[in-house]
Design a protein around this motif. Sequence first.
Motif, PDB file in Angstrom:
ATOM      1  N   GLY A 282       0.884  -1.218  -0.110  1.00 59.71           N
ATOM      2  CA  GLY A 282       0.096  -0.117  -0.053  1.00 59.71           C
ATOM      3  C   GLY A 282       0.970   1.167  -0.118  1.00 59.71           C
ATOM      4  O   GLY A 282       0.452   2.161  -0.764  1.00 59.71           O
ATOM      5  N   PHE A 283       2.062   1.066   0.582  1.00 59.24           N
ATOM      6  CA  PHE A 283       3.028   2.376   0.665  1.00 59.24           C
ATOM      7  C   PHE A 283       3.472   2.746  -0.672  1.00 59.24           C
ATOM      8  O   PHE A 283       3.719   3.725  -1.086  1.00 59.24           O
ATOM      9  N   ILE A 284       3.662   1.586  -1.553  1.00 56.68           N
ATOM     10  CA  ILE A 284       4.307   1.638  -2.805  1.00 56.68           C
ATOM     11  C   ILE A 284       3.122   2.472  -3.760  1.00 56.68           C
ATOM     12  O   ILE A 284       3.662   3.410  -4.334  1.00 56.68           O
ATOM     13  N   ALA A 285       1.986   2.023  -3.542  1.00 52.91           N
ATOM     14  CA  ALA A 285       0.840   2.841  -4.218  1.00 52.91           C
ATOM     15  C   ALA A 285       0.846   4.418  -3.682  1.00 52.91           C
ATOM     16  O   ALA A 285       0.556   5.267  -4.590  1.00 52.91           O
ATOM     17  N   ALA A 286       1.134   4.433  -2.413  1.00 53.11           N
ATOM     18  CA  ALA A 286       0.893   5.932  -2.013  1.00 53.11           C
ATOM     19  C   ALA A 286       2.149   6.595  -2.458  1.00 53.11           C
ATOM     20  O   ALA A 286       1.956   7.925  -2.955  1.00 53.11           O
ATOM     21  N   ILE A 287       3.309   6.267  -2.510  1.00 55.68           N
ATOM     22  CA  ILE A 287       4.405   6.884  -3.307  1.00 55.68           C
ATOM     23  C   ILE A 287       4.333   7.072  -4.534  1.00 55.68           C
ATOM     24  O   ILE A 287       4.552   8.252  -5.095  1.00 55.68           O
ATOM     25  N   ILE A 288       3.791   6.089  -5.437  1.00 53.76           N
ATOM     26  CA  ILE A 288       3.343   6.648  -6.821  1.00 53.76           C
ATOM     27  C   ILE A 288       2.269   7.599  -7.042  1.00 53.76           C
ATOM     28  O   ILE A 288       2.779   8.538  -7.763  1.00 53.76           O
ATOM     29  N   GLY A 289       1.462   7.679  -6.049  1.00 45.77           N
ATOM     30  CA  GLY A 289       0.646   8.917  -5.962  1.00 45.77           C
ATOM     31  C   GLY A 289       1.097  10.116  -5.431  1.00 45.77           C
ATOM     32  O   GLY A 289       0.338  11.244  -5.181  1.00 45.77           O
ATOM     33  N   GLY A 290       2.276   9.998  -5.088  1.00 45.73           N
ATOM     34  CA  GLY A 290       2.958  11.434  -4.451  1.00 45.73           C
ATOM     35  C   GLY A 290       2.729  11.569  -3.042  1.00 45.73           C
ATOM     36  O   GLY A 290       3.110  12.762  -2.525  1.00 45.73           O
ATOM     37  N   LEU A 291       2.021  10.639  -2.400  1.00 44.74           N
ATOM     38  CA  LEU A 291       1.468  10.937  -1.155  1.00 44.74           C
ATOM     39  C   LEU A 291       0.655  12.115  -0.873  1.00 44.74           C
ATOM     40  O   LEU A 291       0.485  12.800   0.273  1.00 44.74           O
ATOM     41  N   VAL A 292       0.021  12.505  -2.127  1.00 46.86           N
ATOM     42  CA  VAL A 292      -1.056  13.549  -2.058  1.00 46.86           C
ATOM     43  C   VAL A 292      -2.205  13.229  -2.759  1.00 46.86           C
ATOM     44  O   VAL A 292      -3.241  13.865  -2.686  1.00 46.86           O
ATOM     45  N   SER A 293      -2.093  12.385  -3.884  1.00 46.30           N
ATOM     46  CA  SER A 293      -3.272  12.151  -4.740  1.00 46.30           C
ATOM     47  C   SER A 293      -3.970  10.868  -4.192  1.00 46.30           C
ATOM     48  O   SER A 293      -3.529   9.687  -4.617  1.00 46.30           O
ATOM     49  N   TYR A 294      -5.535  11.097  -4.069  1.00 46.53           N
ATOM     50  CA  TYR A 294      -6.287   9.814  -3.639  1.00 46.53           C
ATOM     51  C   TYR A 294      -6.553   9.030  -5.028  1.00 46.53           C
ATOM     52  O   TYR A 294      -6.254   7.688  -5.028  1.00 46.53           O
ATOM     53  N   PRO A 295      -6.770   9.713  -6.052  1.00 46.66           N
ATOM     54  CA  PRO A 295      -7.185   8.747  -7.363  1.00 46.66           C
ATOM     55  C   PRO A 295      -5.882   8.198  -7.843  1.00 46.66           C
ATOM     56  O   PRO A 295      -5.944   6.881  -8.131  1.00 46.66           O
ATOM     57  N   LEU A 296      -5.095   8.784  -7.829  1.00 47.99           N
ATOM     58  CA  LEU A 296      -3.487   8.307  -8.409  1.00 47.99           C
ATOM     59  C   LEU A 296      -3.308   7.064  -7.687  1.00 47.99           C
ATOM     60  O   LEU A 296      -2.871   6.079  -7.990  1.00 47.99           O
ATOM     61  N   THR A 297      -3.235   7.290  -6.268  1.00 46.42           N
ATOM     62  CA  THR A 297      -2.986   6.307  -5.408  1.00 46.42           C
ATOM     63  C   THR A 297      -3.665   4.900  -5.667  1.00 46.42           C
ATOM     64  O   THR A 297      -3.316   3.744  -5.542  1.00 46.42           O
ATOM     65  N   ALA A 298      -5.122   5.027  -5.719  1.00 43.62           N
ATOM     66  CA  ALA A 298      -5.904   3.971  -6.360  1.00 43.62           C
ATOM     67  C   ALA A 298      -5.656   3.196  -7.488  1.00 43.62           C
ATOM     68  O   ALA A 298      -5.507   2.101  -7.362  1.00 43.62           O
TER      69      ALA A 298
END
Length: 346
Positions: A282-298
Amino acid sequence: MNTTIMLFLIQDGITNGAIYALLGLALVLVFAVTRVILIPQGEFVTYGALSYAMLCAGNVPGTVWLAMAMGAGAFAFDLFAARRGLHLRKLARSLALNIVFPAALLAATYLLVGPKTPIAVNIVLALLTVAAISLYLYRLAFQPLAHTSVLVLLIASVGCHLALQGLGLVFFGAEGLRGPPLSNAAFTVGDLRFTGQSIAVYVVTVAFIVALWLFFGATLMGKALRATAVNRLGARLVGIRTTLSGQIAFLLAAVIGAISGILIVPITTLYYDTGFLIGLKGFIAAIIGGLVSYPLTAIAALVVGTVEAFSSFYASNFKEVIVFTLIIPVLVLRSLAAPAVEEEGD
């Protein structure tokens, strides 16, 4: 590989990716509000899942006693903070939250636990237990450090992860546990078989994404959390209680983590340390989303889940390596895109 196998792998990847999306959203939420990289998010998953499994087996999990002990510690912290000026209303609120609530939860758990207890009751007890632990964890470990650097908060986060993981071994033992499914329903669409548990994963993930979007966009509390994320000092100056914002962020993250664990534990056997690896994805997904973007994280979480599923088929021994390698090109691209900063001379 034929089309049927590919469809099964995609289905498995979407199911896993939905769980990673929930955890990624929780990590983004906590970091945005408190600047804490929540390493113990995996322990929230484990505590929620294994507490639910033990309750369904008719046993009282040790996490309810942990919540009681942490609540007493949080109350002691509040007493020490109020030593120079006693405010009875604040102390009464602290007593209710830190002593009365965990005591009532402990009593309710012993009263309701049993092999014939409805699944819904066990889920509620597990969620309340993890929610209480998250509130007290923030009060004990992170609230006193709220104004320190991100590095200090990260060190505290790692320490909390190690402590909670060790306590998980004490509470749940080294043997894995598995819980009953939320639904035994199943149906087939073509070559694919969908179970009630997998459908629950999809529905809960979509519901949380929509709920978080509405919460941050349409509620006063959500806007206060966003303001705290943008400028903590400015939020305090306009009357927003940043401490309450941190508590709410941790509470939401813990509930999301516990629900994720409850969704996972009927599908696969979980151990006391399994949550850490799940949280890392889940942290990898959050990093790809820049720790700011919810849609990009999903979206990133679905990619992580799909890559993991295909890696398990083609190179099962290296699936974790392949999944964690996804973070490298993202970090390289972000490093290249970041503006250059000249080092100051001595």
